[in-house]
Design a protein around this motif. Structure first.
Motif, PDB file in Angstrom:
ATOM      1  N   VAL A   3       0.860  -1.187   0.000  1.00 19.01           N
ATOM      2  CA  VAL A   3       0.000   0.000   0.000  1.00 19.01           C
ATOM      3  C   VAL A   3       0.895   1.234   0.000  1.00 19.01           C
ATOM      4  CG1 VAL A   3      -1.760   1.310   1.259  1.00 19.01           C
ATOM      5  CG2 VAL A   3      -1.830  -1.200   1.260  1.00 19.01           C
ATOM      6  N   PHE A  29       4.222  -0.975   3.424  1.00 20.96           N
ATOM      7  CA  PHE A  29       3.422   0.253   3.481  1.00 20.96           C
ATOM      8  C   PHE A  29       4.355   1.439   3.267  1.00 20.96           C
ATOM      9  CE2 PHE A  29       0.619   3.153   6.366  1.00 20.96           C
ATOM     10  CZ  PHE A  29       0.044   3.718   5.229  1.00 20.96           C
ATOM     11  N   ALA A  66      -2.487   2.114   8.836  1.00 19.79           N
ATOM     12  CA  ALA A  66      -1.383   1.284   9.337  1.00 19.79           C
ATOM     13  C   ALA A  66      -1.866   0.308  10.405  1.00 19.79           C
ATOM     14  CB  ALA A  66      -0.276   2.176   9.883  1.00 19.79           C
ATOM     15  N   MET A  83      -2.999  -3.162   9.304  1.00 21.87           N
ATOM     16  CA  MET A  83      -2.023  -4.018   8.635  1.00 21.87           C
ATOM     17  C   MET A  83      -1.366  -4.979   9.630  1.00 21.87           C
ATOM     18  SD  MET A  83      -0.219  -1.465   5.920  1.00 21.87           S
ATOM     19  CE  MET A  83      -1.164  -0.742   4.586  1.00 21.87           C
ATOM     20  N   MET A  90       7.718  -0.807   6.805  1.00 19.50           N
ATOM     21  CA  MET A  90       7.240   0.567   6.622  1.00 19.50           C
ATOM     22  C   MET A  90       8.322   1.397   5.938  1.00 19.50           C
ATOM     23  SD  MET A  90       4.635   2.725   7.596  1.00 19.50           S
ATOM     24  CE  MET A  90       3.994   2.479   9.250  1.00 19.50           C
TER      25      MET A  90
END
Length: 454
Positions: A75, A152, A173, A176, A182
């Motif tokens: 994402v 992400f 977040a 997830m 990240m």
């Protein structure tokens, strides 16, 4: 293809894709970030606009995508629609070279949400790109399922914070997996962003990619006073003086953008307008026309400075200095890209002096210019009188003047140096006070920035 890109051991289709784009040598942010991201580590990348960070995260993400897994795997959120479209176009270019089908979808506000929900009922994308509000909306509608995502990306995190979208990113977040890679990219790391970073990033690799200069050396950076002149007329004359390939005029507010555009149109120029008040479809249409070179002149708010990447911008004109000085760098950075030359012109009034000095302290160098009789001429530094005065006489506090006036004809050794040290100390203190006051003033102005940039 340069060996430097091959050393990343990317899949052949990605090497082919970047070669097709004309990339030969990785940028510093790509060189540092691609191996770290490929290694599965969380990262915080601090780099300026135009640094190549989009491909710094897209290439390793695509390299690790499993085309046979039909779930959301990555994402990417970004604070503006324009940035989302820009990343989406870059992603589509990469997928066009892949023999396997990699599903990438773009979700932004102003588009048909119900249609997106209907499509998601039948098929989930493998890579999600979008603005935080719309992505969160689709998640809360139980249409978009991101619990399977392993990566992400929070792009332009400082702008995300500024525009009030960090809470939405936080909620995304939280949906997830706990073991999440990240990737946070930001031009600056404000203090208010740090709690978010601490919450989601465990021992991240932090890379601050230094720039050789604050703005590209290929940019001719001019400073012009508007004192006693019509600013609209000056902008018109600057735009029509030469033959710009593509010129961007930046203003601080939507109303000022409209005012400038209307003036230029009244003078017979064909002008594109971009600001936050346009509907998504209209903004997309205007951007497509600009990229097709249907317009030679564009007047915009800072939405365009951070969100739009247009090749071939030859001139940037700042109608004034933005309250957030970072935006100045993003504006000017629209020109002089990919080694091409560009001209940036900043118009200012005496009220802007504090902000100009702050920009100069950041390492930005200006060339003072003036438009006279239809020609651009060099002029002396705007501070020359103050500098000369500084050599002749320094204003001192009463206590220091008294200390000097009490000197006898015969003074002790070292007395003169003591006086000079005291003067220097007082001057340093005054500078610090002024800097702190300027910083406080700018912080107060920042509070109203979100509204002003719409």
């Amino acid at each position: 293809m340069s060996q430097t890109f091959k050393m990343f051991n990317l899949q052949p289709f990605l090497v082919e894709a970047v070669s097709d784009l004309g990339f030969t040598v990785p940028t510093p942010v790509q060189e540092k970030m691609i191996p770290v991201i490929k290694d599965g580590k969380s990262v915080v990348g601090q780099s300026q606009t135009g640094s190549g960070k989009t491909h710094a995260f897209l290439l390793p993400i695509f390299d690790g995508i499993d085309p046979t897994n039909h779930e959301v795997q990555a994402v990417i959120t970004t604070p503006s629609r324009e940035l989302a479209y820009q990343i989406y176009e870059a992603a589509k270019q990469l997928t066009s070279h892949s023999s396997a089908d990699i599903r990438v979808r773009n979700y932004v506000g102003g588009t048909d949400k119900q249609r997106q929900i209907d499509k998601l009922q039948h098929e989930q994308p493998q890579i999600v790109i979008g603005t935080p509000g719309r992505v969160l909306d689709l998640i809360q509608s139980q249409a978009l399922d991101i619990h399977t995502a392993k990566q992400f990306v929070v792009d332009e995190a400082d702008m995300t914070l500024d525009l009030g979208f960090l809470e939405d990113v936080d909620k995304i977040a939280s949906r997830m997996p706990e073991k999440l890679q990240m990737m946070v990219f930001s031009a600056t790391i404000p203090d208010k962003l740090r709690p978010f970073l601490r919450k989601y990033l465990q021992n991240p690799v932090i890379e601050e990619i230094p720039v050789k200069s604050v703005i590209s050396p290929t940019i001719d950076n001019w400073l012009m006073s508007t004192k006693g002149r019509s600013k609209n007329d000056l902008i018109y004359k600057l735009l029509t003086l030469g033959e710009p390939y593509l010129a961007l005029v930046f203003a601080n507010t939507k109303s000022r953008v409209i005012e400038i555009a209307n003036y230029l149109k009244a003078q017979g120029l064909k002008v594109a307008v971009i600001h936050g008040g346009l509907q998504s479809r209209e903004r997309k249409r205007v951007m497509r026309e600009v990229q097709n070179l249907d317009f030679q002149f564009v007047v915009a708010t800072d939405l365009a400075a951070r969100g739009i990447d247009i090749d071939g911008v030859s001139h940037v004109i700042n109608d004034g200095i933005p309250e957030d000085l970072d935006y100045f760098i993003h504006r000017v950075g629209r020109t002089g890209r990919k080694g091409m030359s560009g001209t940036a012109i900043t118009l200012y009034t005496p009220d802007d002096e504090t902000q100009i000095e702050a920009l100069e302290e950041m390492g930005i160098k200006f060339k003072p210019k003036e438009l006279r009789n239809g020609e651009i001429i060099d002029i002396a530094d705007r501070n020359r009188r103050q500098k000369r005065a500084g050599h002749r006489k320094v204003e001192l506090s009463g206590s220091l003047e008294g200390q000097i006036n009490k000197r006898k004809k015969k003074v002790k050794p070292g007395y003169k140096r003591k006086i000079q040290d005291a003067i220097s100390k007082e001057q340093r203190m005054e500078r610090r006070i002024k800097q702190r006051q300027a910083h406080r003033d700018m912080k107060r102005e920042k509070k109203a920035r979100s509204e002003r940039y719409k």
